[in-house]
Scaffold this motif. Sequence first.
Motif, PDB file in Angstrom:
ATOM      1  N   GLU A 132      18.310  -4.373   5.643  1.00 19.65           N
ATOM      2  CA  GLU A 132      17.915  -5.383   6.618  1.00 19.65           C
ATOM      3  C   GLU A 132      17.090  -4.684   7.680  1.00 19.65           C
ATOM      4  N   VAL A 133      15.972  -5.304   8.038  1.00 21.25           N
ATOM      5  CA  VAL A 133      15.102  -4.724   9.052  1.00 21.25           C
ATOM      6  C   VAL A 133      15.585  -5.181  10.408  1.00 21.25           C
ATOM      7  N   SER A 134      15.795  -4.239  11.292  1.00 20.10           N
ATOM      8  CA  SER A 134      16.263  -4.524  12.638  1.00 20.10           C
ATOM      9  C   SER A 134      15.162  -5.220  13.434  1.00 20.10           C
ATOM     10  N   ILE A 135      15.554  -6.115  14.317  1.00 26.01           N
ATOM     11  CA  ILE A 135      14.583  -6.837  15.140  1.00 26.01           C
ATOM     12  C   ILE A 135      13.868  -5.875  16.082  1.00 26.01           C
ATOM     13  N   ASP A 136      14.620  -4.914  16.599  1.00 18.94           N
ATOM     14  CA  ASP A 136      14.017  -3.924  17.486  1.00 18.94           C
ATOM     15  C   ASP A 136      13.091  -3.026  16.688  1.00 18.94           C
ATOM     16  N   SER A 137      12.009  -2.634  17.320  1.00 15.35           N
ATOM     17  CA  SER A 137      11.123  -1.667  16.674  1.00 15.35           C
ATOM     18  C   SER A 137      10.749  -0.632  17.723  1.00 15.35           C
ATOM     19  N   GLY A 138      10.425   0.524  17.262  1.00 18.86           N
ATOM     20  CA  GLY A 138       9.974   1.580  18.152  1.00 18.86           C
ATOM     21  C   GLY A 138       8.501   1.812  17.914  1.00 18.86           C
ATOM     22  N   PHE A 139       7.937   2.734  18.659  1.00 16.45           N
ATOM     23  CA  PHE A 139       6.534   3.072  18.435  1.00 16.45           C
ATOM     24  C   PHE A 139       6.376   4.573  18.531  1.00 16.45           C
ATOM     25  N   ALA A 194       0.877  -0.477  19.766  1.00 13.56           N
ATOM     26  CA  ALA A 194       1.593   0.147  20.880  1.00 13.56           C
ATOM     27  C   ALA A 194       2.099  -0.947  21.818  1.00 13.56           C
ATOM     28  N   PRO A 195       3.256  -0.727  22.428  1.00 12.04           N
ATOM     29  CA  PRO A 195       3.773  -1.745  23.350  1.00 12.04           C
ATOM     30  C   PRO A 195       2.859  -1.891  24.563  1.00 12.04           C
ATOM     31  N   ILE A 196       2.740  -3.114  25.022  1.00 14.88           N
ATOM     32  CA  ILE A 196       1.891  -3.397  26.180  1.00 14.88           C
ATOM     33  C   ILE A 196       2.737  -3.212  27.434  1.00 14.88           C
TER      34      ILE A 196
END
Length: 133
Positions: free
Chosen positions: A69-76, A111-113
């Motif tokens: 299962e892919v977690s909703i959270d993601s990193g960068f 990338a996160p804004i």
Amino acid sequence: MNSFSTSLKKILFNLLIILSITAFLGFLFLKVYLPFYTHHGETVSIPDLSGYNYREASQLLEKSGLQYEVSIDSGFSTELPALAVLKQIPESNSQVKTGRKVYLTLNARNAPIIKMPNLVNMPLKNVQEILAN
């Protein structure tokens, strides 16, 4: 008195039969059925998925007999390509049963804004402190 002792013997004999049947059924449940149902002793080693692409990781997990299962959270991370596995739970080389779910955290595509603070007409020291924070 004689009839009382014979009836007491019958009752104790019946109780002994009931207790022995209960113990036998409990033994069968705990030693035969439960290990069969829970696949006791059958384990699979979780592969190390860090750095793998999402498709490659899902194929590896399916070959191992594991669900994911892919977690909703993601990193960068700039060092890894988009949708690469950053983290997995349980960790690699853990021994789990077949069918266990492995939770994957993937690298974000973008990338996160980050909201830029308004730094216009502020002293340089304040600007440096705000940016450092």
